[in-house]
Design a protein around this motif. Structure first.
Motif, PDB file in Angstrom:
ATOM      1  N   ILE A 172       1.502   1.770  10.950  1.00  0.00           N
ATOM      2  CA  ILE A 172       2.267   1.846   9.509  1.00  0.00           C
ATOM      3  C   ILE A 172       2.473   2.693   8.583  1.00  0.00           C
ATOM      4  N   LYS A 173       3.613   2.758   7.929  1.00  0.00           N
ATOM      5  CA  LYS A 173       4.200   4.130   6.808  1.00  0.00           C
ATOM      6  C   LYS A 173       4.951   3.813   5.468  1.00  0.00           C
ATOM      7  N   VAL A 174       5.048   2.258   5.529  1.00  0.00           N
ATOM      8  CA  VAL A 174       5.143   2.028   3.943  1.00  0.00           C
ATOM      9  C   VAL A 174       4.792   0.741   4.317  1.00  0.00           C
ATOM     10  N   CYS A 175       3.959  -0.395   3.456  1.00  0.00           N
ATOM     11  CA  CYS A 175       4.216  -1.176   3.067  1.00  0.00           C
ATOM     12  C   CYS A 175       3.797  -1.729   1.279  1.00  0.00           C
ATOM     13  N   GLU A 176       3.977  -3.195   1.736  1.00  0.00           N
ATOM     14  CA  GLU A 176       3.968  -3.892   0.246  1.00  0.00           C
ATOM     15  C   GLU A 176       2.779  -4.946   0.712  1.00  0.00           C
ATOM     16  N   LEU A 177       2.193  -4.429  -0.837  1.00  0.00           N
ATOM     17  CA  LEU A 177       0.677  -5.720  -0.475  1.00  0.00           C
ATOM     18  C   LEU A 177       0.450  -6.057  -1.900  1.00  0.00           C
ATOM     19  N   HIS A 178      -0.492  -6.827  -2.183  1.00  0.00           N
ATOM     20  CA  HIS A 178      -0.339  -8.033  -2.739  1.00  0.00           C
ATOM     21  C   HIS A 178      -1.436  -7.474  -4.022  1.00  0.00           C
ATOM     22  N   ASP A 179      -0.989  -6.609  -4.689  1.00  0.00           N
ATOM     23  CA  ASP A 179      -1.834  -5.862  -6.198  1.00  0.00           C
ATOM     24  C   ASP A 179      -1.270  -6.303  -7.567  1.00  0.00           C
ATOM     25  N   CYS A 180      -2.416  -7.468  -7.119  1.00  0.00           N
ATOM     26  CA  CYS A 180      -2.307  -8.267  -8.450  1.00  0.00           C
ATOM     27  C   CYS A 180      -3.326  -7.911  -9.657  1.00  0.00           C
TER      28      CYS A 180
ATOM     29  N   GLU B 141     -10.573   3.049   7.708  1.00  0.00           N
ATOM     30  CA  GLU B 141     -11.464   2.963   8.011  1.00  0.00           C
ATOM     31  C   GLU B 141     -12.161   1.653   7.445  1.00  0.00           C
ATOM     32  N   PRO B 142     -13.226   0.610   7.780  1.00  0.00           N
ATOM     33  CA  PRO B 142     -14.045  -0.069   7.092  1.00  0.00           C
ATOM     34  C   PRO B 142     -14.619   0.288   6.104  1.00  0.00           C
ATOM     35  N   GLY B 143     -14.977   0.253   4.804  1.00  0.00           N
ATOM     36  CA  GLY B 143     -15.363   0.763   3.688  1.00  0.00           C
ATOM     37  C   GLY B 143     -14.681   1.992   2.947  1.00  0.00           C
ATOM     38  N   LYS B 144     -13.452   2.318   4.058  1.00  0.00           N
ATOM     39  CA  LYS B 144     -13.407   3.781   3.167  1.00  0.00           C
ATOM     40  C   LYS B 144     -12.663   3.481   2.409  1.00  0.00           C
ATOM     41  N   ALA B 145     -11.749   2.805   1.779  1.00  0.00           N
ATOM     42  CA  ALA B 145     -10.420   2.253   1.278  1.00  0.00           C
ATOM     43  C   ALA B 145     -10.266   3.896  -0.030  1.00  0.00           C
ATOM     44  N   HIS B 146     -11.337   3.235  -0.504  1.00  0.00           N
ATOM     45  CA  HIS B 146     -11.316   4.305  -2.002  1.00  0.00           C
ATOM     46  C   HIS B 146     -11.169   5.843  -1.063  1.00  0.00           C
ATOM     47  N   GLU B 147     -11.434   6.196  -0.419  1.00  0.00           N
ATOM     48  CA  GLU B 147     -11.879   7.963   0.376  1.00  0.00           C
ATOM     49  C   GLU B 147      -9.667   7.442   0.517  1.00  0.00           C
ATOM     50  N   MET B 148      -9.423   6.650   0.652  1.00  0.00           N
ATOM     51  CA  MET B 148      -7.737   6.580   1.516  1.00  0.00           C
ATOM     52  C   MET B 148      -7.592   7.316  -0.042  1.00  0.00           C
ATOM     53  N   VAL B 149      -7.812   6.715  -1.247  1.00  0.00           N
ATOM     54  CA  VAL B 149      -6.559   6.476  -2.236  1.00  0.00           C
ATOM     55  C   VAL B 149      -7.209   7.728  -2.755  1.00  0.00           C
ATOM     56  N   ARG B 150      -8.347   8.652  -2.389  1.00  0.00           N
ATOM     57  CA  ARG B 150      -8.662   9.719  -3.046  1.00  0.00           C
ATOM     58  C   ARG B 150      -7.945  10.740  -2.431  1.00  0.00           C
ATOM     59  N   SER B 151      -7.678  10.432  -0.992  1.00  0.00           N
ATOM     60  CA  SER B 151      -7.351  11.913  -0.532  1.00  0.00           C
ATOM     61  C   SER B 151      -5.566  11.406  -0.243  1.00  0.00           C
ATOM     62  N   GLY B 152      -4.985  10.562  -1.721  1.00  0.00           N
ATOM     63  CA  GLY B 152      -3.081  10.214  -1.584  1.00  0.00           C
ATOM     64  C   GLY B 152      -2.841   9.785  -0.524  1.00  0.00           C
ATOM     65  N   ASP B 153      -3.517   9.356   0.333  1.00  0.00           N
ATOM     66  CA  ASP B 153      -2.758   9.052   1.391  1.00  0.00           C
ATOM     67  C   ASP B 153      -2.022   6.815   1.300  1.00  0.00           C
ATOM     68  N   ILE B 154      -1.958   6.658  -0.266  1.00  0.00           N
ATOM     69  CA  ILE B 154      -1.427   5.325  -0.458  1.00  0.00           C
ATOM     70  C   ILE B 154      -0.084   5.755  -0.618  1.00  0.00           C
TER      71      ILE B 154
ATOM     72  N   TYR C  20       3.762   8.887  -1.286  1.00  0.00           N
ATOM     73  CA  TYR C  20       4.451  10.042  -0.339  1.00  0.00           C
ATOM     74  C   TYR C  20       4.086  11.025  -0.326  1.00  0.00           C
ATOM     75  N   GLY C  21       4.082  11.221   0.787  1.00  0.00           N
ATOM     76  CA  GLY C  21       3.222  12.594   1.793  1.00  0.00           C
ATOM     77  C   GLY C  21       1.869  12.537   2.964  1.00  0.00           C
ATOM     78  N   GLY C  22       1.432  10.422   2.061  1.00  0.00           N
ATOM     79  CA  GLY C  22       0.149  10.223   2.684  1.00  0.00           C
ATOM     80  C   GLY C  22       0.406   9.775   4.651  1.00  0.00           C
ATOM     81  N   ARG C  23      -0.896   9.064   4.514  1.00  0.00           N
ATOM     82  CA  ARG C  23      -0.570   8.203   5.329  1.00  0.00           C
ATOM     83  C   ARG C  23      -0.115   7.023   6.139  1.00  0.00           C
ATOM     84  N   CYS C  24       0.913   6.586   4.599  1.00  0.00           N
ATOM     85  CA  CYS C  24       0.959   5.717   4.463  1.00  0.00           C
ATOM     86  C   CYS C  24       1.910   5.231   2.623  1.00  0.00           C
ATOM     87  N   VAL C  25       2.739   4.542   2.537  1.00  0.00           N
ATOM     88  CA  VAL C  25       3.215   4.424   1.515  1.00  0.00           C
ATOM     89  C   VAL C  25       2.990   3.588   0.908  1.00  0.00           C
TER      90      VAL C  25
END
Length: 458
Positions: free
Chosen positions: A291-299, A315-328, A330-335
């Motif tokens: 998945i390169k692009v995702c629309e999710l429920h960020d209420c 990875e489980p428990g690693k969402a904050h690391e995904m955020v810190r690495s810029g992977d949410i 453009y130019g990251g893991r998934c927009v």
């Protein structure tokens, strides 16, 4: 459990209004009409081709759906009114796909609309048990209650638990808010298009720690619509196949007993989200890593962080690391939320899920050329409602190829509108609306002044 594969269902047309602050200036009839006409124009069909209607809204009397749909025509088709909290729009899409797959409809029109009140969400039915009352009591028993809005407390508490268990920080949640606001500046339909620094997001008024105001979605007025069709319907119109987007996988899931296991994370539907994502991805034969692009429920930013984990995007428990690495972004893991998400685009409950669908359709077609996630051939949607229900949907280009950017001039020629609706929140003329309203079963009385009011806003 996934259902056996049946006939395919496609999104043939989408359309939406600009999301705006709820000020009582626009009627739900106008919101539904504008979104519906845009979807019919995008699909290049007439309302007479539609054999089922689904109306999605939370705030309004019974049969508001008929009031909206009769403006397109009075063709005697079944019209369903759907209310499933914040997942209402995607519940309508799920119902439409189920009908198409089951052979009970070839062309289903789903219209979501919401005319909301200012301020945070609240119950309109104070003389009876709240459907989320047991959830609220569990929150009170485990985390206590403050004067903050109830939803902010629930999701904020879930964010706190993620911090306690995995080491996320307030800055991680704020970064999600910053990214969504940055994305929204390129979406003409967004309620907000302001850009903030991380420091500004952190310094915004505190709602319920760790959530500041710019990490919370607003209430909104808005509408969105989609046309869902069968393979047979599409085969009869081969000239439209290039714009059709396959619903390759989809799952609607409700709560399990883990809702009440005293976890603040599970109390906001983490388990539902994880199960729905696994089922939808499996049906589509797609892995989360694809998945390169995702629309999710960020209420709230907290729910985006939790949902990255639930969907398997990290990875489980690693969402904050995904955020810190810029992977949410453009130019990251998934927009994630190229539209700006609920936080910045807005959240008119009945329209939200269909607006997410619209964004992903535009992405996969290559039309969202000012915010395109290049090369994306599949997309993931997540829409959640407490109470509860989650719908996850995997969309795929019918040619199974990655998208390519389409210039706006070319889009304008394809649509016949003269502009690209993915990058310009413009409208249509009365003549164009007349082309797609029912030819044989229309009523001037049912339409009233709606057409004129909508055109005047353009």
């Amino acid at each position: 459990m996934a259902l056996p594969h049946r006939s395919p269902a496609y999104v043939l047309g989408v359309g939406m209004t600009k999301f705006v602050k709820p000020r009582g200036k626009i009627e739900y009839t106008e919101l539904g009409f504008e979104a519906g006409i845009k979807a019919l124009l995008d699909a290049h069909i007439n309302y007479d081709d539609v054999n089922t209607g689904i109306a999605c809204y939370c705030y309004g009397d019974s049969t508001c759906g008929q009031r909206v749909f009769y403006q397109f025509g009075m063709t005697s088709i079944p019209i369903y009114n759907v209310n499933n909290n914040c997942s209402t729009g995607s519940t309508g899409l799920h119902l439409a796909r189920t009908m198409v797959q089951g052979g009970t409809a070839d062309c289903v029109m789903v219209v979501g609309f919401e005319k909301m009140e200012r301020g945070s969400l609240g119950s309109h039915w104070v003389d009876r048990e709240s459907p989320t009352g047991t959830t609220g009591k569990m929150m009170e028993a485990t985390r206590g209650v403050t004067t903050a809005p109830g939803a902010a407390q629930m999701f904020g508490n879930a964010g706190r638990e993620y911090m306690e268990k995995y080491g996320a920080t307030a800055e991680d949640f704020a970064e999600i808010g910053r990214v969504n606001h940055e994305h929204s500046q390129r979406n003409p339909y967004s309620q907000f298009q302001d850009v903030y620094t991380l420091a500004e997001v952190l310094a915004a008024p505190m709602i319920h720690a760790p959530l500041t105001k710019t990490q919370c979605c607003p209430t909104s007025d808005g509408g969105a619509a989609a046309i869902i069709v069968s393979q047979a319907f599409l085969d009869a119109r081969p000239e439209l196949k290039s714009q059709a987007i396959l619903i390759a996988g989809q799952a609607m899931v409700t709560d399990t007993p883990s809702l009440f296991d005293r976890s603040a994370i599970n109390l906001v539907g983490f388990g539902m989200s994880a199960q729905a994502a696994r089922t939808a991805l499996a049906e589509a034969d797609v892995e989360a890593k694809d998945i390169k692009v995702c629309e999710l429920h960020d209420c709230f930013s907290a729910n985006e962080l939790l949902t990255l984990d639930a969907l398997g995007l990290c990875e489980p428990g690693k969402a904050h690391e995904m955020v810190r690495s810029g992977d949410i972004t453009y130019g990251g893991r998934c927009v994630v939320n190229p539209s700006g998400g609920l936080i910045s685009k807005g959240h008119p409950l009945g329209a939200t899920g269909i607006a997410q669908c619209s964004e992903l359709v535009w992405q996969l077609r290559g039309w969202a050329n000012n915010r395109l996630v290049k090369g994306a051939g599949v997309a993931l949607q997540h829409n959640l409602g407490l109470g509860g229900a989650v719908v996850c949907t995997v969309y795929q280009r019918a040619d199974r190829m990655g998208n390519e950017e389409v210039k706006s001039e070319g889009v304008g020629r394809v649509t016949g509108l003269g502009y690209n609706p993915a990058v310009e929140a413009r409208g249509f003329t009365n003549q164009q609306a007349d082309m797609v309203r029912s030819r044989k079963h229309r009523s001037a009385w049912a339409l009233g002044e709606t057409g004129k009011k909508v055109e005047a806003r353009f």
